[in-house]
Design an enzyme around this catalytic site. Structure first.
Site, short mmCIF file in Angstrom:
data_model
loop_
_atom_site.label_atom_id
_atom_site.label_comp_id
_atom_site.label_asym_id
_atom_site.label_seq_id
_atom_site.Cartn_x
_atom_site.Cartn_y
_atom_site.Cartn_z
N HIS A 87 7.78 -7.22 -7.31
CA HIS A 87 6.48 -6.65 -6.97
C HIS A 87 6.27 -6.62 -5.46
O HIS A 87 5.54 -5.77 -4.94
CB HIS A 87 5.35 -7.42 -7.65
CG HIS A 87 4.08 -6.64 -7.78
ND1 HIS A 87 4.01 -5.47 -8.51
CD2 HIS A 87 2.85 -6.84 -7.27
CE1 HIS A 87 2.77 -4.99 -8.44
NE2 HIS A 87 2.05 -5.80 -7.70
N ARG A 105 5.64 0.05 -9.97
CA ARG A 105 5.57 -1.27 -10.58
C ARG A 105 6.87 -1.46 -11.38
O ARG A 105 7.44 -0.50 -11.89
CB ARG A 105 4.37 -1.40 -11.51
CG ARG A 105 3.02 -1.17 -10.84
CD ARG A 105 1.89 -1.18 -11.86
NE ARG A 105 0.58 -1.02 -11.24
CZ ARG A 105 0.00 0.15 -11.03
NH1 ARG A 105 0.59 1.27 -11.44
NH2 ARG A 105 -1.18 0.24 -10.45
N HIS A 146 -3.56 3.50 -7.37
CA HIS A 146 -4.74 2.63 -7.37
C HIS A 146 -5.96 3.46 -7.76
O HIS A 146 -6.18 4.55 -7.25
CB HIS A 146 -4.97 2.03 -5.99
CG HIS A 146 -4.01 0.94 -5.64
ND1 HIS A 146 -3.78 0.52 -4.34
CD2 HIS A 146 -3.21 0.17 -6.42
CE1 HIS A 146 -2.90 -0.46 -4.35
NE2 HIS A 146 -2.53 -0.69 -5.60
N ARG A 184 7.15 -3.33 -3.99
CA ARG A 184 6.08 -2.33 -4.08
C ARG A 184 5.07 -2.54 -2.95
O ARG A 184 4.64 -1.58 -2.31
CB ARG A 184 5.40 -2.44 -5.45
CG ARG A 184 4.12 -1.61 -5.62
CD ARG A 184 3.66 -1.74 -7.08
NE ARG A 184 2.23 -1.48 -7.25
CZ ARG A 184 1.71 -0.26 -7.44
NH1 ARG A 184 2.50 0.80 -7.44
NH2 ARG A 184 0.41 -0.12 -7.63
N TYR A 191 -3.85 -3.46 2.28
CA TYR A 191 -2.64 -3.27 3.07
C TYR A 191 -2.96 -3.10 4.55
O TYR A 191 -2.13 -3.38 5.40
CB TYR A 191 -1.85 -2.07 2.55
CG TYR A 191 -1.32 -2.31 1.16
CD1 TYR A 191 -0.20 -3.11 0.96
CD2 TYR A 191 -1.98 -1.81 0.05
CE1 TYR A 191 0.26 -3.38 -0.31
CE2 TYR A 191 -1.52 -2.07 -1.23
CZ TYR A 191 -0.41 -2.86 -1.40
OH TYR A 191 0.04 -3.12 -2.66
N LYS A 250 -0.85 2.45 -15.04
CA LYS A 250 -1.94 1.73 -15.68
C LYS A 250 -3.04 2.69 -16.12
O LYS A 250 -3.33 3.67 -15.45
CB LYS A 250 -2.53 0.72 -14.70
CG LYS A 250 -1.70 -0.55 -14.54
CD LYS A 250 -2.44 -1.57 -13.70
CE LYS A 250 -1.67 -2.89 -13.62
NZ LYS A 250 -2.41 -3.88 -12.80
#
Length: 325
Positions: free
Chosen positions: A259, A167, A285, A262, A294, A191
């Site tokens: 982004h 990110r 994730h 990514r 994806y 995150k």
């Protein structure tokens, strides 16, 4: 934190202190961005303001503990109809309120199991807007690192986004001491304060080392790896501006953002045979379902090729919906 917000000021002191403690924990313990903390604060203040009006009571810990699932649903319904917000915003707001209630329970201030009975609003399937391999190459090839050190820096950051799937916030919070020696992996804190280990390909190392050699500022070990014109940590707006100028000059769509690189990293890996579990780990994730979007991108590209090249291509049902029997 907005200390002058009217809803906050109307709260009982103990509830107000709990709110402030929760916001601090988001920033300091979970290391959420200032933007995310601000959004969570806005959502929870909106909920608390609704609760005061809905119950006709001051929002004490007792009030919060006694709310029913129907009360939470009434708040969501009010946001959906009166504020005209979509399912994504509703889901974010509910997530913020759930996080707040978990904090209250952890601090033994208020407990409410009813919120667990409230379903997250169903989300529309959102397919990430990845660039083609050719478009990604064109973006990176049109930065001229020999022109000046800032071009070399931007190329290094964008190569890191596309080559390792970071990110933009993760790339720009790297310090010099975080950057690995050639041949060793990069440790990234993403995150939720989760750490992941990423391989660093030669192209990334070459780009970062070229930038570091050209950079006129002293890059101290404890300081930022990527710096702006005055030597402070690079602002993401600077990089977004660079990419906006590039895509304008190259005729690329507005979706060609940092982004998107990514997203392109994940999509191109999947297209080359990478498995979803591995890509999930590389992206950081928490849920495989996030990564599975994806697969939809890859299927869409497959169908584009099919339509363009197959002699039987024409009007058809959706891919994968064969007749039974």
């Amino acid at each position: 934190m907005n200390a002058s917000h009217p809803v906050r000021e109307a709260l009982p002191r103990k509830t107000r202190d709990a709110l402030d403690g929760w916001l601090s924990s988001l920033a300091l313990e979970r290391r959420l961005s200032a933007h995310t903390v601000t959004n969570y604060q806005r959502d929870v203040l909106g909920f608390l303001g609704f609760t005061a009006h809905h119950t006709g009571e001051s929002v004490s810990f007792s009030t919060l503990s006694n709310l029913r699932a129907a009360d939470f649903r009434a708040w969501l319904a009010q946001r959906r109809t009166h504020d005209d917000v979509g399912p994504r915003t509703l889901a974010r707001g509910l997530s913020a309120v759930r996080t707040f209630f978990r904090y209250l329970a952890r601090e033994d201030l208020a407990k409410n199991a009813q919120i667990a009975l409230v379903r997250t609003p169903k989300q529309p399937v959102s397919v990430p807007k990845a660039l083609s391999v050719e478009a990604a190459d064109k973006l990176l090839d049109n930065l001229e690192p020999e022109k000046n050190w800032m071009q070399a820096r931007d190329l290094a950051v964008l190569t890191l986004l596309y080559g390792a799937g970071l990110r933009i916030s993760e790339a720009l919070t790297l310090d010099v001491k975080d950057w690995p020696k050639r041949g060793t992996p990069l440790r990234v804190i993403g995150k939720g304060n989760k750490t992941r280990i990423l391989p660093v390909i030669e192209a990334i190392h070459d780009a970062v080392e070229d930038y570091r050699e050209q950079c006129p500022h002293v890059l101290a070990s404890a300081g930022p790896l990527f710096v702006g014109a005055r030597g402070g940590r690079l602002n993401p707006r600077s990089l977004q501006g660079t990419l906006a100028r590039l895509r304008s000059g190259l005729g690329l769509p507005d979706s060609a953002t940092p982004h998107a690189l990514r997203h392109s990293f994940a999509t191109h890996l999947l297209g080359a045979g990478g498995d979803l579990r591995t890509i999930q780990e590389l992206l950081g994730h928490a849920s495989l379902s996030t990564t599975q979007t994806y697969a939809a991108v890859d299927t869409a590209r497959l169908m584009e090729v099919y339509d363009a090249a197959h002699p039987k291509a024409g009007p058809r049902a959706e891919f994968g919906s064969a007749d039974k029997g």
